[in-house]
Design an enzyme around this catalytic site. Structure first.
Site, PDB file in Angstrom:
ATOM      1  N   THR A 116       1.041  -0.909  -0.654  1.00  0.00           N
ATOM      2  CA  THR A 116      -0.244  -0.385   0.066  1.00  0.00           C
ATOM      3  C   THR A 116       0.568   0.857  -0.126  1.00  0.00           C
ATOM      4  O   THR A 116       1.164   1.043   1.000  1.00  0.00           O
ATOM      5  CB  THR A 116      -0.829   0.358   1.077  1.00  0.00           C
ATOM      6  OG1 THR A 116      -1.935  -1.204   1.065  1.00  0.00           O
ATOM      7  CG2 THR A 116      -2.167   1.039   1.469  1.00  0.00           C
ATOM      8  N   LYS A 174       0.239   5.065   8.914  1.00  0.00           N
ATOM      9  CA  LYS A 174       0.370   4.883   7.152  1.00  0.00           C
ATOM     10  C   LYS A 174      -0.404   5.508   6.152  1.00  0.00           C
ATOM     11  O   LYS A 174      -0.455   6.053   5.512  1.00  0.00           O
ATOM     12  CB  LYS A 174       1.614   3.772   6.680  1.00  0.00           C
ATOM     13  CG  LYS A 174       1.618   3.948   5.326  1.00  0.00           C
ATOM     14  CD  LYS A 174       3.313   2.103   5.308  1.00  0.00           C
ATOM     15  CE  LYS A 174       2.246   1.615   4.744  1.00  0.00           C
ATOM     16  NZ  LYS A 174       1.542   0.794   3.690  1.00  0.00           N
ATOM     17  N   LYS A 222      -7.451   1.365  -3.594  1.00  0.00           N
ATOM     18  CA  LYS A 222      -6.404   1.147  -2.022  1.00  0.00           C
ATOM     19  C   LYS A 222      -6.771   1.881  -1.017  1.00  0.00           C
ATOM     20  O   LYS A 222      -7.104   1.613   0.329  1.00  0.00           O
ATOM     21  CB  LYS A 222      -5.456  -0.028  -2.172  1.00  0.00           C
ATOM     22  CG  LYS A 222      -4.661  -0.074  -0.659  1.00  0.00           C
ATOM     23  CD  LYS A 222      -5.903  -1.723  -0.449  1.00  0.00           C
ATOM     24  CE  LYS A 222      -5.177  -2.115   1.598  1.00  0.00           C
ATOM     25  NZ  LYS A 222      -3.875  -2.757   1.172  1.00  0.00           N
TER      26      LYS A 222
END
Length: 282
Positions: free
Chosen positions: A80, A224, A156
């Site tokens: 990701t 993150k 995503k």
């Protein structure tokens, strides 16, 4: 993931910074190497599952993996990462004569172990077709988003936006029940079987009630990932107020020392906001 591919008959070479991971991979039929450059020697498909785009760049370029791969190698980034950074990495890979697929996954450690990941892919269609049999081993759902790298990373980001907000909302709800003096296990059972339920609540709820649950995905991962979500929103000029608030709670939990704890422990940030003694009811 590498072990699944190896057990399915593919010739798989692997590298990980963890010696335990390399040993485990070797015990599951793979060939482990002590460096990325050695593992990449002559490979036709180079899959990266790393923490961030900096690690991907380091392995490919500073570590020499890309130059040591086959001349027509397909680089598959399955982490990701920010969509813009993925596009830039794709250009750098293409400039070296290799192909690139943007292929982030959803499902976490559990999905990797069960080979039931959802895999989102963007890039050259012919490269996608060549790698489809690999994706079928690793995941139960495979989606092609388009031919421009970065498109799958945006998908995503949308997924992580919902996951992060749902997880933060579940923590807020259970923290309220706890603060009000209710039996949280009973409340969790109520909401898990009602219209209030979500996948994240059902999966993480029980762990929110534990002091030190097994880590399946850390708080810092959502620090993150929600940062990536907000970056994607900024690039698209899309306001993301709920994602922004959820990000703040994950940051708070991390700052309070829970960064490496299971992501369910974002509930600690809510608890710490009301850590004083409750007023006695009159």
């Amino acid at each position: 993931m590498a072990s699944h591919l190896s057990r399915d008959g593919f010739a798989v070479k692997g590298f990980d910074i963890s010696e335990n991971a390399r040993t485990s991979f070797g015990e599951n039929g793979g060939r482990s190497f002590s460096s990325a450059v050695d593992a990449a020697a002559g490979v036709g498909v180079l899959m990266l599952m790393v923490v961030n785009i900096a690690q991907a760049h380091q392995a490919l370029f500073e570590g020499g993996a890309l130059a040591n791969s086959a001349e027509d190698c397909i680089v598959v980034l399955m982490s990701t990462c920010p969509p813009g950074d993925v596009e830039a990495l794709a250009r750098d890979v293409n400039a070296q004569g290799r192909r690139f697929l943007d292929a982030p996954v959803s499902g976490g450690v559990a999905g990797a172990r069960k080979a039931s990941l959802s895999i989102m892919v963007a890039g050259d269609r012919s490269s996608y077709d060549e790698c489809h049999n690999l994706f079928e081993v690793l995941g139960s759902k495979i989606y092609f988003l388009g031919e421009r790298p970065g498109q799958a990373s945006v998908a995503k980001a949308v997924n992580q936006l919902l996951c992060g907000v749902h997880l933060a909302a579940a923590a807020e709800a259970l923290a309220l029940a706890e603060r009000a003096g209710l039996d949280t296990a009973t409340v969790l059972e109520i909401v898990s079987g009602s219209a209030a339920a979500s996948w994240m609540l059902n999966d993480r709820g029980q762990r929110m009630l534990q002091n030190d649950p097994e880590v399946t995905s850390a708080v810092d991962i959502f620090v993150k990932d929600l940062g990536i979500v907000l970056s994607a929103g900024s690039s698209a000029k899309a306001a993301l107020p709920l994602a922004s608030v959820a990000h703040q709670f994950f940051l708070a939990a991390s700052g309070q020392g829970a960064g490496l704890a299971d992501d369910s422990q974002v509930i600690r940030a809510y608890r710490n906001m009301t850590a004083g003694k409750r007023e006695e009811k009159k």
